[in-house]
Design an enzyme around this catalytic site. Structure first.
Site, PDB file in Angstrom:
ATOM      1  CD  GLU A 271      -3.320  -0.271   1.999  1.00  0.00           C
ATOM      2  OE1 GLU A 271      -3.004   0.294   3.068  1.00  0.00           O
ATOM      3  OE2 GLU A 271      -4.488  -0.571   1.735  1.00  0.00           O
ATOM      4  CG  HIS A 292      10.389 -28.698   2.256  1.00  0.00           C
ATOM      5  ND1 HIS A 292      11.310 -29.639   1.879  1.00  0.00           N
ATOM      6  CD2 HIS A 292      10.864 -28.148   3.405  1.00  0.00           C
ATOM      7  CE1 HIS A 292      12.291 -29.665   2.767  1.00  0.00           C
ATOM      8  NE2 HIS A 292      12.042 -28.767   3.710  1.00  0.00           N
ATOM      9  CE  LYS A 403     -11.824   1.376   2.635  1.00  0.00           C
ATOM     10  NZ  LYS A 403     -11.299   2.357   3.581  1.00  0.00           N
TER      11      LYS A 403
END
Ligand SMILES: O=P(O)(O)OC[C@H]1O[C@H](O)[C@H](O)[C@@H](O)[C@@H]1O
EC number: 5.3.1.9
Length: 431
Positions: A271, A292, A403
């Site tokens: 951000e 792994h 938003k």
């Protein structure tokens, strides 16, 4: 924190930075440091976050949590910068209080998390700087309702941390709830060392003074040269490596307790620096587990990655028992800690041997003091990187679009962004 950037040098890795280029970059670090210090002195938005070790008052936080200090569990409701700092701290440290973080609105998950704690013995910590974030407010309404349905008075058990004004602040006043302020000038992702990150730590009984002291020590190390300041060494190296092709930063703590820290770092880096077509993509991994699953790519895939290791030098250990199986006898002479340490060293060396850049960030151990230093150090690294990229590290305008679209879709007002959702281009392939 200490930082070793040796494996990011061009003599080891490609991409890598030459010593000469590092010396030249150091001049820019000096100028950036002056800008940062001016910002701190004037309490400018964002830069003010680097003053938190001096501003945060642990007594005020402890007073606010006092009514719920005996809670068996704490539900923290917040998202992004209003959740990840607190989660990083309590996940890193041993505590007796059960911690639940509601930072998603997946209904099945919220229900199962609510059912996992004894509500009559549970406290609520609602955190939102703006006081308007839909996910946080919606979850709070759901949690409140669950408490009421269980016959538990939520007003006796709720702490609110929010900005000076807004719906959450009003609600706290209406119900006379203990209220803490998100400090002025501090963006959410830089607020771990304020009440935003420290309420949960206080309920868990962690040493708030030591967290701040660790951060203060890191703050004192900020100086005009990357060669004298671990935080700036990290921020400058990541910036330089990004510019040379390492657009991905894989953060790999070698401590299970720091897994959440990698999430916090990802928000900080993404951000703050993802602006103007610039920024390094943070990737979260965990040592040894992800050796792994991901190491193959990091060692032999595209040369577009910097790997950052974070490792404590000391940890409590556990012996590996002797065995009658001959091939495993060598393990019986070791401890799990020695195995983990050997895997860390081996992985770091394997990347260097393949010419893949990596940086080692070392902590003495994982405790409050070192954690405070790590959080502060990475924030300062990020602020420095923001200066070097010439981006505003303290806003997140690109997040606002979705938003607004969400609010529009839910009937929360007229938002042009919501129209774009209906205009989606489709090319469906169906079974
Ligand atoms: O603390 P709040 O105002 O609720 O914001 C919570 C989070 O939501 C936003 O969408 C931002 O992108 C984050 O930077 C912020 O930390």
């Amino acid at each position: 924190m200490d930082v070793d950037i040796g494996n990011a040098l061009a003599s080891v890795a490609s991409p890598g930075i030459s010593r000469e280029a590092l010396d030249r970059l150091d001049e820019r670090v000096g100028q950036a440091h002056e800008r940062i210090e001016t910002g701190r002195e004037n309490h400018e938005h964002g830069y003010a976050a680097l003053n938190l070790p001096e501003r945060t008052d642990p007594d005020e936080i402890r007073r606010a949590v006092d009514p719920v200090a005996d809670a068996e569990a704490l539900i923290t409701i917040g998202i992004g910068g209003s959740a990840l700092g607190a989660a990083t701290i309590v996940d890193a440290l041993e505590g007796d209080t059960e911690m639940v973080f509601l930072d998603n609105v997946d209904p099945e998950w919220v229900t199962s998390r609510l059912e996992s704690v004894p509500l009559a013995e549970t406290a609520i910590n609602v955190v939102s700087k703006s006081g308007t974030t839909a996910e946080t407010l919606a979850n709070f309404l759901v949690v409140r309702d669950a408490f009421e349905a269980a016959g538990v008075d939520w007003t006796e058990r709720t702490i609110v941390t929010t900005g000076e004004a807004g719906p959450l602040s009003d609600l706290a006043e209406r119900h006379d709830l203990p209220k803490l302020r998100v400090p002025d000038g501090v963006p959410g992702r830089f607020s771990a060392l304020s009440p935003v990150g420290m309420v949960a730590a206080a309920v868990a009984g962690h040493d708030l003074e030591a967290l701040l002291e660790g951060a203060r020590t890191e703050a004192e190390s900020l100086s005009g040269s990357l060669f004298e300041c671990p935080a700036y060494a990290y921020g400058a190296t990541t910036y330089a490596l990004d510019g040379r092709g390492a657009g991905i930063n894989a953060m790999i703590p070698y401590a299970e307790s720091l897994e959440t820290y990698a999430e916090w770092f990802a928000q900080l880096w993404a951000e703050s620096l993802g602006k103007d077509d610039l920024g390094q993509t943070p990737v979260r991994a965990l040592g040894v587990t992800d050796q792994h699953s991901q190491l193959q790519l990091y060692r032999a895939g595209p040369r577009d990655k910097l790997v950052t290791f974070v490792a404590p030098r000391e940890r409590s250990d556990r012996a590996i028992p002797d065995t009658e199986v001959e091939e495993l006898a060598y393990l019986g002479d070791s401890t799990l800690g020695e195995l983990l340490e050997a895997e860390f060293e081996a992985t770091e060396a394997s990347l260097a041997a393949a010419g893949r850049p990596n940086v080692r960030v070392e902590l003495e151990t994982v405790d409050e003091y070192e954690l405070g230093g790590l959080l502060y150090g990475m924030e300062a690294s990020c602020v420095l990187a923001g200066e070097l990229y010439s981006v505003n590290a303290f806003n997140q305008p690109a997040v606002e679009w979705a938003k607004n679209a969400t609010r529009g879709l839910l009937g929360g007002g007229e938002f042009a962004e919501a129209d774009a959702v209906a205009e989606k281009t489709t090319l469906r392939v169906e079974r």
